[in-house]
Design an enzyme around this catalytic site. Structure first.
Site, PDB file in Angstrom:
ATOM      1  N   LYS A  42       0.828  -1.210   0.000  1.00 40.25           N
ATOM      2  CA  LYS A  42       0.000   0.000   0.000  1.00 40.25           C
ATOM      3  C   LYS A  42       0.863   1.261   0.000  1.00 40.25           C
ATOM      4  O   LYS A  42       0.562   2.232  -0.704  1.00 40.25           O
ATOM      5  CB  LYS A  42      -0.934  -0.021   1.210  1.00 40.25           C
ATOM      6  CG  LYS A  42      -1.967  -1.141   1.145  1.00 40.25           C
ATOM      7  CD  LYS A  42      -2.658  -1.377   2.483  1.00 40.25           C
ATOM      8  CE  LYS A  42      -3.589  -2.581   2.407  1.00 40.25           C
ATOM      9  NZ  LYS A  42      -4.176  -2.954   3.698  1.00 40.25           N
ATOM     10  N   GLN A  86      -5.228  -1.593   9.850  1.00 38.70           N
ATOM     11  CA  GLN A  86      -4.808  -2.876   9.278  1.00 38.70           C
ATOM     12  C   GLN A  86      -5.278  -4.006  10.192  1.00 38.70           C
ATOM     13  O   GLN A  86      -4.952  -4.050  11.377  1.00 38.70           O
ATOM     14  CB  GLN A  86      -3.285  -2.920   9.130  1.00 38.70           C
ATOM     15  CG  GLN A  86      -2.751  -4.167   8.457  1.00 38.70           C
ATOM     16  CD  GLN A  86      -3.146  -4.253   6.988  1.00 38.70           C
ATOM     17  OE1 GLN A  86      -3.147  -3.255   6.283  1.00 38.70           O
ATOM     18  NE2 GLN A  86      -3.484  -5.446   6.535  1.00 38.70           N
ATOM     19  N   ASP A 111     -11.581   2.133   3.831  1.00 38.62           N
ATOM     20  CA  ASP A 111     -11.766   0.677   3.793  1.00 38.62           C
ATOM     21  C   ASP A 111     -13.250   0.315   3.759  1.00 38.62           C
ATOM     22  O   ASP A 111     -13.600  -0.830   3.499  1.00 38.62           O
ATOM     23  CB  ASP A 111     -11.119   0.025   5.023  1.00 38.62           C
ATOM     24  CG  ASP A 111      -9.871  -0.760   4.659  1.00 38.62           C
ATOM     25  OD1 ASP A 111      -9.658  -0.990   3.458  1.00 38.62           O
ATOM     26  OD2 ASP A 111      -9.130  -1.167   5.565  1.00 38.62           O
TER      27      ASP A 111
END
Length: 921
Positions: A42, A86, A111
């Site tokens: 990322k 995460q 997300d």
């Protein structure tokens, strides 16, 4: 393709909004290898596209509270547009994952995992939510085939919150007929066989067989599984949830594993971040505050300052902080109307360009003052509330001595005030009290050290200074510094010789050279000269001493000139309190008190945030005297404010007394140490003061003005403009454009105001403007604000008056001749001795801070106008080594004011029912 498109979009953003970059934050808990791998992918993608990505890594000992605190900070950071946590959270402590994902602000939840975004997706609000990145990537892949989704039969295998469930919703709202299956579906093969579009996210290796698939179907495989493979070095290989080799024979399109959905998931994360940044730009202009201003209700006649202040309902200070771009964890609230700002804000903003720097000063004033504070506040209210510019005022904190003495409050006046004025004028956040405590700790240490050295042997002193604790003797860090200063490079207390012990324990302070006085933040004339040490326990050691007012303490000047906690600690350690009998300077570091001073001052170093009557932000920080110190608010407040306002914004600060004192020190001392360069000088003038300089009768506080000041007299006024001319020349000497603000009083005539404006322009002012802000608030200073804007666009050729490397006498002479108009200086014997002493001690290269009357350009307060050709007498010179300047004493002055016959406190009271302060001027 997606990455290239995003890269171009970011380039276009930067072109339209210079300095702007989309920001992505990735919060990781623990150190899982797979998480590290995904995060690196990322970060790499973000760098390629031009997104500013920040990886925040918490240890696996982090608690749920730790994670939530970090999330709150990132939620409030305007530079972060996309923010992901995460998963999984690799912590030793129990953490509720759903609570964590729901704590992320929905507008930053790229997300798409928060309940709010999931809820919007489930009801079809696709344009007002973030979609989880894997389903979003799958949808993009399906679109790339060119096949119309509407009307197709779609099957989703898997029902997870991250892929299966949102994939179902996404296909449904794109008008497919959707069936969701899972590992418990009894007719799984049959359902799969019906699918025109098949998305598999079940987490089982090769669960879906090739023969189940409908010929020509689109197959999206989201699975990542490891199966044994002896041919691989690792003994395993990665496969998807679909048996790829057989499925590819039937499918029209199929994603490989690895290398199919995975890269698209990362690409969609980048796309969501760019989309979030675009939404931010639509709502907020970068560098432009979204600030709510407070509307004034003007009354005539203008009520008292306290009435105006208490009629205003200030915004909650945390709202002000948010409006100007401060993060929640950078703000420490002190109630509803004031807060301290952490220095971490300056570190965060270090790469931001500074705004325009404006200093407000004045002509030589009457004892009543000419309205510099009022003009400072009026100017920022005009720039902010009326011209919609980012603007900060940075002002000094007033001493309580004058507040309760003769001057009263110092929050501005009329409709130009810092509010609440009672908070501003009284304790604020306790900075002055901290300085009092720190200063008096040094004073106590000086006398205690002299006493102990007089009454103990070298060995007894050594045993007490370096005691044995559990059989071990050890030097403290500050004692190691003293040894190094003495040239003793030893760290073992047992290794010192008798001679070295003598050097170490004996400062040998000469009592006659002590310059450090005790302080109090109250006007008390009977403390100007006292005798200390009269108790029998002091064994006959007594001496004459004095109290000064707290704001005259060198620690206040140190606070004002420090550019951080480390710099402040170093300056505190360098402060010279006396000389030894050998003529060497004795510092606070020699006394061993530096660390304790830093601890006492650790909160005082943070600037105080308040607001004006019209809701513009104000930093109130530090309040050094303008005679024996430099008379300006803190460097730190200015630096933080300049970053917060941005390149096109303004920071307006005020320099104490007239331009010959406060402005000169602002340039030669404050700007020299801060490295900041001013863009504009605003010089405040009044008809009243100029008439006084033209030969008008004396102006005395508490006494009605003589009739000469109440009637039009153009001749007297024109003659007095000699002082205005000189102060304009003084400002221009530093290469900075000057705007004259003519602070209008109700007794001034139009002809008088017009004459001042005309003569100011003829004297070289960039512009001169009549101002009515006291009665009208920011509205009355709009013309001034516009003039400041124009002047700030012109080139500033700022320069110092002198090089600090010049001899002390030459620097003093330059100030006297160039700024005051003297023909020369005369050093009295005591001053000459100090020049020799300070040069010998290594302090000759410090800037000069002249301590003289503010009521005249000369040393004689009775000499008005612009006197010239006089000899300036220098009575004495003293050193503020920690603050970083020498201050010559011109004439006599008191650093402890007294109370008048009728102090201001006669009019101050508290209403017990409401808790309101009444009568504070």
């Amino acid at each position: 393709q997606v990455r290239e498109r995003l890269k171009q979009q970011v380039v276009e953003m930067k072109e339209k909004f210079p300095g702007f970059r989309p920001g992505l934050a990735i919060l990781q808990v623990g150190n899982r290898d797979d998480s590290n791998l995904y995060i690196n992918m990322k970060l790499k993608a973000a760098a390629e596209i031009g997104i500013s990505a920040n990886h925040i890594k918490l240890p696996n000992t982090a608690t749920e509270a730790d994670v939530l605190k970090c999330i709150a900070s990132l939620n409030g950071d305007p530079a972060v547009h996309g923010f992901i946590v995460q998963l999984p959270l690799d912590s030793d402590k129990p953490i509720n994952t759903e609570k964590i994902t729901n704590a992320v602000a929905p507008e930053k939840d790229v997300d798409g995992l928060s309940s709010i975004n999931a809820g919007k997706l489930s009801r079809g609000d696709l344009g007002d939510c973030f979609i989880p990145c894997t389903p979003k990537g799958c949808m993009e892949l399906i679109r790339q085939t060119g096949i119309q989704v509407a009307g197709k039969r779609a099957v989703v295998v898997g029902r997870s919150k991250i892929v299966g469930a949102p994939m179902h919703d996404l296909l449904l709202w794109n008008h497919a007929t959707v069936t969701t299956c899972h590992s418990k579906t009894s007719t799984l093969a049959e359902e799969v066989g019906k699918a025109d579009i098949l998305v598999v996210a079940a987490g089982k290796a090769e669960m879906v067989k090739g023969e189940w698939i409908k010929p020509g179907a689109i197959v999206i495989d989201c699975g990542i599984n490891h199966v044994p493979d002896s041919t691989k070095a690792s003994g395993k290989r990665v496969v998807g949830d679909v048996a790829y080799n057989t499925a590819k024979e039937k499918a029209s399109y199929i994603t490989p594993v690895p290398g199919g959905v995975g890269p698209m998931t990362v690409a969609m994360l980048m796309q969501s971040t760019v989309e979030s940044a675009q939404r931010f730009l639509e709502k907020f202009q970068p560098g432009k505050w979204n600030i709510q201003y407070t509307q004034l209700t003007l009354k005539m006649p203008v009520p008292s300052d306290i009435e105006i202040s208490q009629s205003c309902i200030p915004k909650p200070i945390d709202q002000v902080a948010k409006e100007v771009g401060l993060l929640p964890d950078e703000v420490e609230l002190y109630g509803q109307t004031k807060a301290k700002v952490h220095l971490s804000a300056l570190k965060r903003l270090k790469n931001q360009p500074d705004g325009k720097y404006v200093v407000v000063t004045g002509i030589t004033p009457t004892p009543l003052g000419e309205g510099k504070s009022t003009t400072t506040v009026g100017l920022v209210q005009a720039l902010g509330a009326h011209l919609h510019q980012n603007v900060f005022a940075c002002v000094r904190q007033p001493s309580q001595g004058p507040t309760f003495g003769i001057k009263g409050g110092a929050a501005g006046g009329g409709y130009c005030q810092v509010v609440p004025m009672e908070e501003f004028n009284l304790h604020l956040t306790g900075d002055i009290h901290a300085i009092t405590a720190a200063n008096n700790l040094v004073a106590a240490a000086v006398d205690a050290r002299i006493f102990h050295e007089l009454t103990q042997t070298d060995q007894a002193l050594y045993n007490r200074l370096v005691p044995s604790v559990n059989g071990v003797r050890k030097f403290s860090d500050i004692q190691i510094r003293r040894l190094q200063k003495l040239g003793i490079n030893k760290t073992d207390p047992m290794a010192l010789t008798k001679e070295e012990i003598n050097l170490f324990v004996r400062l040998d302070i000469d009592p006659g050279t002590i310059t450090w006085q005790r302080v109090l933040d109250t006007n008390d004339r009977f403390l100007r000269k006292i005798t200390i040490g009269q108790s029998p326990t002091e064994k006959g050691f007594s001496r004459t001493a004095q109290f000064d007012i707290t704001v005259s303490s060198e620690i206040m000047a140190v606070l004002a000139l420090s550019d951080g906690l480390d710099d402040m600690k170093k300056r505190l350690g360098r402060m010279v309190v006396a000389s030894s009998k050998r003529g060497e300077p004795v510092t606070t570091d020699d006394l061993g008190v530096t660390g304790a001073l830093a601890v006492l001052m650790k909160d005082a170093v943070k600037p105080n945030l308040m607001q004006t009557l019209e809701g513009t932000p104000v930093f109130v920080h530090a309040g050094p005297f303008a005679n024996i110190a430099h008379g300006n608010s803190s460097v730190l407040a200015d630096k933080i404010a300049l970053k917060l306002v941005g390149k096109e914004g303004f920071v307006v600060t005020e320099a104490g007394f007239g331009a010959d004192i406060g402005m000169e020190k602002f340039f030669n001392i404050k700007c020299r140490y801060s490295g900041l360069r001013p863009h504009v000088v605003v010089l405040v003038a009044t008809v009243r003061a100029l008439k006084m300089h033209g030969g008008g009768p004396a102006v005395t506080a508490g006494v009605p003005l003589p009739k000469e000041y109440m009637e039009e007299n153009l001749q007297l006024l024109a003659k007095g403009c000699s002082n205005l001319n000189k102060q304009i020349q003084n400002a221009r000497m530093f290469g900075v454009p000057v705007i004259v603000a003519v602070n209008a009083f109700k007794t001034d005539t139009k002809a008088e105001l017009a004459l001042v404006v005309q003569l100011a322009k003829e004297a070289g002012a960039f512009d001169a403007v009549e101002c009515t802000h006291w009665a009208e608030g920011g509205k009355g200073a709009v013309a001034l604000a516009q003039a400041v804007q124009r002047a700030s666009q012109t080139p500033s050729n700022f320069r110092f008056l002198y090089n600090v490397e010049l001899p002390v006498i030459d620097k003093i002479r330059l100030i006297a001749q160039q700024i005051y108009g003297a023909s020369d200086i005369e050093l009295l014997p005591e001053a000459q001795e100090k020049v020799t002493l300070y040069t010998k001690q290594g302090f000759g290269n410090l800037p000069i801070c002249m301590a003289k009357t503010h009521l005249s350009l000369s040393h004689d307060p009775e000499r008005k106008g612009a006197p010239a050709g006089f000899i300036l007498p220098i009575r004495d010179i003293r050193a503020s080594v920690g603050a970083g300047f020498l201050y010559p004493l011109v004439g006599t002055m008191s650093t402890m004011p007294g109370l008048p016959t009728r102090p201001c406190f006669y009019d101050i009271d508290l209403d017990p029912a409401s808790g309101e302060v009444n009568g504070l001027f």
